[in-house]
Design a protein around this motif. Structure first.
Motif, PDB file in Angstrom:
ATOM      1  N   HIS A 307       0.833  -1.201   0.000  1.00 63.35           N
ATOM      2  CA  HIS A 307       0.000   0.000   0.000  1.00 63.35           C
ATOM      3  C   HIS A 307       0.876   1.262   0.000  1.00 63.35           C
ATOM      4  O   HIS A 307       0.634   2.200  -0.768  1.00 63.35           O
ATOM      5  CB  HIS A 307      -0.916  -0.061   1.232  1.00 63.35           C
ATOM      6  CG  HIS A 307      -1.658   1.194   1.526  1.00 63.35           C
ATOM      7  ND1 HIS A 307      -2.989   1.363   1.217  1.00 63.35           N
ATOM      8  CD2 HIS A 307      -1.267   2.350   2.123  1.00 63.35           C
ATOM      9  CE1 HIS A 307      -3.378   2.572   1.609  1.00 63.35           C
ATOM     10  NE2 HIS A 307      -2.349   3.195   2.159  1.00 63.35           N
ATOM     11  N   GLU A 308       1.900   1.268   0.858  1.00 61.61           N
ATOM     12  CA  GLU A 308       2.774   2.458   0.937  1.00 61.61           C
ATOM     13  C   GLU A 308       3.531   2.680  -0.368  1.00 61.61           C
ATOM     14  O   GLU A 308       3.697   3.816  -0.819  1.00 61.61           O
ATOM     15  CB  GLU A 308       3.770   2.323   2.101  1.00 61.61           C
ATOM     16  CG  GLU A 308       3.131   2.182   3.479  1.00 61.61           C
ATOM     17  CD  GLU A 308       2.152   3.289   3.803  1.00 61.61           C
ATOM     18  OE1 GLU A 308       2.291   4.408   3.267  1.00 61.61           O
ATOM     19  OE2 GLU A 308       1.216   3.036   4.581  1.00 61.61           O
ATOM     20  N   GLU A 387      -6.260   6.768  -0.874  1.00 60.65           N
ATOM     21  CA  GLU A 387      -6.006   5.588  -0.047  1.00 60.65           C
ATOM     22  C   GLU A 387      -6.547   4.323  -0.726  1.00 60.65           C
ATOM     23  O   GLU A 387      -5.918   3.275  -0.696  1.00 60.65           O
ATOM     24  CB  GLU A 387      -6.632   5.755   1.340  1.00 60.65           C
ATOM     25  CG  GLU A 387      -5.996   6.843   2.197  1.00 60.65           C
ATOM     26  CD  GLU A 387      -4.532   6.571   2.494  1.00 60.65           C
ATOM     27  OE1 GLU A 387      -4.096   5.400   2.460  1.00 60.65           O
ATOM     28  OE2 GLU A 387      -3.800   7.545   2.740  1.00 60.65           O
ATOM     29  N   ALA A 388      -7.727   4.453  -1.334  1.00 64.82           N
ATOM     30  CA  ALA A 388      -8.303   3.292  -2.026  1.00 64.82           C
ATOM     31  C   ALA A 388      -7.437   2.899  -3.222  1.00 64.82           C
ATOM     32  O   ALA A 388      -7.262   1.715  -3.515  1.00 64.82           O
ATOM     33  CB  ALA A 388      -9.736   3.609  -2.460  1.00 64.82           C
ATOM     34  N   GLU A 389      -6.872   3.911  -3.896  1.00 62.95           N
ATOM     35  CA  GLU A 389      -5.955   3.621  -5.010  1.00 62.95           C
ATOM     36  C   GLU A 389      -4.720   2.865  -4.516  1.00 62.95           C
ATOM     37  O   GLU A 389      -4.270   1.906  -5.149  1.00 62.95           O
ATOM     38  CB  GLU A 389      -5.482   4.924  -5.678  1.00 62.95           C
ATOM     39  CG  GLU A 389      -6.499   5.583  -6.575  1.00 62.95           C
ATOM     40  CD  GLU A 389      -5.979   6.905  -7.131  1.00 62.95           C
ATOM     41  OE1 GLU A 389      -6.801   7.710  -7.559  1.00 62.95           O
ATOM     42  OE2 GLU A 389      -4.741   7.137  -7.120  1.00 62.95           O
ATOM     43  N   ALA A 390      -4.178   3.325  -3.383  1.00 64.67           N
ATOM     44  CA  ALA A 390      -3.000   2.661  -2.825  1.00 64.67           C
ATOM     45  C   ALA A 390      -3.358   1.238  -2.384  1.00 64.67           C
ATOM     46  O   ALA A 390      -2.550   0.311  -2.508  1.00 64.67           O
ATOM     47  CB  ALA A 390      -2.440   3.461  -1.651  1.00 64.67           C
ATOM     48  N   ALA A 435     -15.140  -2.004   3.712  1.00 61.26           N
ATOM     49  CA  ALA A 435     -14.835  -1.780   2.295  1.00 61.26           C
ATOM     50  C   ALA A 435     -13.486  -2.403   1.926  1.00 61.26           C
ATOM     51  O   ALA A 435     -13.333  -2.990   0.853  1.00 61.26           O
ATOM     52  CB  ALA A 435     -14.831  -0.284   1.995  1.00 61.26           C
ATOM     53  N   ARG A 436     -12.508  -2.282   2.831  1.00 64.08           N
ATOM     54  CA  ARG A 436     -11.168  -2.800   2.528  1.00 64.08           C
ATOM     55  C   ARG A 436     -11.152  -4.326   2.518  1.00 64.08           C
ATOM     56  O   ARG A 436     -10.516  -4.940   1.659  1.00 64.08           O
ATOM     57  CB  ARG A 436     -10.168  -2.271   3.555  1.00 64.08           C
ATOM     58  CG  ARG A 436      -9.912  -0.789   3.409  1.00 64.08           C
ATOM     59  CD  ARG A 436      -8.943  -0.275   4.433  1.00 64.08           C
ATOM     60  NE  ARG A 436      -7.842   0.444   3.788  1.00 64.08           N
ATOM     61  CZ  ARG A 436      -6.913   1.122   4.438  1.00 64.08           C
ATOM     62  NH1 ARG A 436      -6.915   1.164   5.761  1.00 64.08           N
ATOM     63  NH2 ARG A 436      -5.954   1.748   3.790  1.00 64.08           N
ATOM     64  N   ILE A 437     -11.868  -4.919   3.482  1.00 61.97           N
ATOM     65  CA  ILE A 437     -11.893  -6.390   3.528  1.00 61.97           C
ATOM     66  C   ILE A 437     -12.619  -6.936   2.296  1.00 61.97           C
ATOM     67  O   ILE A 437     -12.170  -7.881   1.652  1.00 61.97           O
ATOM     68  CB  ILE A 437     -12.551  -6.877   4.843  1.00 61.97           C
ATOM     69  CG1 ILE A 437     -11.653  -6.525   6.037  1.00 61.97           C
ATOM     70  CG2 ILE A 437     -12.801  -8.392   4.789  1.00 61.97           C
ATOM     71  CD1 ILE A 437     -12.300  -6.707   7.399  1.00 61.97           C
TER      72      ILE A 437
END
Ligand SMILES: [Zn+2]
Length: 451
Positions: A307-308, A387-390, A435-437
């Motif tokens: 992600h980073e 953040e969602a893009e990452a 959403a992330r899961i």
């Protein structure tokens, strides 16, 4: 919300508050859950795509929705209630902070204390810059003292109450003092530059104000990782090859030329797992904290670092800088539109003459605070989108959907896991845990095939 942004948030409550939001882009507050299950259950994620699986006995297809539901069900009633409560309290803090700032400004202006501070500063020499700097010092010391009880509640007691902080009062207080010292150096510099352009450009001061603030933001991003963050935490290069090699491989595979990753001792302040991309131009770097190394297995670490690296590759710091430059033009345009009206209404009784008068600083701050208060959903949505893009970038390079989902679940300790859509739009600066899961499980269903 992120501890090593202390130096920014302490500087100038609102002006820097805006800038702090910008640096939130680069910060990845991950999680903290001392969840014993967190370090297991990710073994399956090591599975590689099986191109030959269609030739073998057909297995049950992976059900992304069922897997998501299983993750969410692991957050029990009491834990979930506590996390919701902590995060929803943050909504109110946005309002209380704004109203508190309004009260402080009213106090300084209404009692003419601000005008007296300016008059006192003007007794020293003839240089306007010196007057501005001396006023800035008085302002910063006074507002720090006035708001200190609120600061103690907000960033000490409340964090301890929810079990998120590790630091005793003495150490916490010491860091507040370091932050104040940094503010006492940086805030006068910013204000001397701002008020110089306010006075020199009577018609276009608001555009110049936005330009000066943007340059200041660049300088803060530039010096942050090198000179400011080390005042609060010890940074060193991550040496363990078992951890660092897979991270560097992911970075090289994404075209990022880094030869080291930093680790820092965030555990002295809090239990939160976190990693971030900080700096700009030559000082840009990826750091991860010791909580992440301690509480997550390699799959989780890789998921977070993927992600980073996503932030890095997708140029989110530069994109964020551009976005905030535009937001700052809007902010100063708003001040341009409102400042003189308020001064026309009350200026005489407050003893302030116009935007170039440093005694009007409390009004300038309040107007900027009002603008950023109203902009909350826009700023959060911009950051959340990046953040969602990452997130999706990280899933693609780390290929650790289970590690990613585990970490997303850990984050729920301090971020409401399943908000309503409007709530998420207004208040979440990261996608919600649900959403992330769901994203990770959908990715797994499409990319890793059957279990
Ligand atoms: Zn991030």
């Amino acid at each position: 919300m992120v501890k090593n942004r202390l130096y920014l948030s302490l500087a100038l409550s609102t002006l820097l508050g805006a800038l702090t939001t910008a640096s939130a882009l680069s910060q990845e507050p991950a999680a903290a859950a001392p969840d014993p299950q967190a370090t297991q259950a990710t073994g399956t994620s090591q599975d590689l795509p099986a191109p030959l699986s269609s030739l073998s006995v057909p297995a049950e297809p992976f059900d992304a929705n069922a897997a998501t539901a299983t993750y969410l069900a692991r957050l029990t009633g009491e834990e979930r209630e506590r996390s919701d409560h902590y995060f929803e309290g943050g909504y109110w803090l946005i309002l209380w902070n704004f109203l508190f700032g309004l009260g402080v400004a009213w106090l300084l202006l209404g009692t003419r204390l601000s005008a007296k501070m300016r008059d006192l500063a003007e007794k020293v020499g003839r240089w306007k810059a010196v007057h501005t700097a001396l006023y800035a010092l008085q302002y910063l010391l006074l507002t720090t003292v006035i708001s200190f009880p609120f600061t103690i509640y907000q960033s000490f007691f409340r964090e301890h109450k929810y079990g998120l902080a590790n630091q005793g009062f003495g150490d916490w207080f010491g860091e507040q003092m370091i932050g104040l010292m940094v503010g006492l150096i940086l805030v006068p510099i910013l204000l001397v530059a701002l008020y110089a352009v306010f006075r020199k450009a009577p018609r276009t001061w608001w555009l110049w104000g936005a330009a000066v603030s943007t340059v200041f933001l660049v300088i803060m991003l530039l010096i942050g990782p090198v000179y400011l963050a080390p005042l609060f935490n010890e940074y060193q290069s991550l040496e363990d090859p078992a951890t660092v090699d897979p991270i560097l491989s992911m970075a090289r595979g994404s075209g990022v030329e880094v030869d080291k990753v930093y680790q820092f001792d965030a555990s002295k302040q809090s239990k939160r797992v976190s990693a971030n991309v900080s700096g700009i131009f030559g000082t840009m770097r990826i750091s991860l904290n010791d909580n992440l190394l301690e509480r997550c297995d390699l799959a989780g670490v890789k998921a977070v670092m993927g992600h980073e690296i996503g932030h890095y590759v997708l140029n989110h710091i530069y994109e964020g800088l551009l976005f905030f430059a535009v937001v700052l033009v809007g902010a100063f345009a708003f001040v341009r539109f409102t400042f003189d009206r308020v001064v026309g209404w009350r200026g005489k009784s407050w003893g302030i003459s116009g935007v170039g008068d440093i005694a009007g600083l409390p009004l300038l701050i309040v107007l900027l605070a009002a603008y950023f208060f109203l902009m909350t959903p826009i700023l959060n949505t911009f950051i959340r989108t990046n953040e969602a893009e990452a997130d999706i970038f990280g899933l693609n390079i780390a290929r650790e959907p289970e590690g990613f989902a585990e970490t997303a679940l850990m984050l729920s300790e301090y971020r409401k896991i399943d908000p309503g859509p409007i709530e998420e739009w207004i208040f979440h600066d990261h996608p919600s845990g649900r959403a992330r899961i769901q994203m990770a499980m959908d990715w797994k269903a499409e990319n890793l095939g059957e279990e």
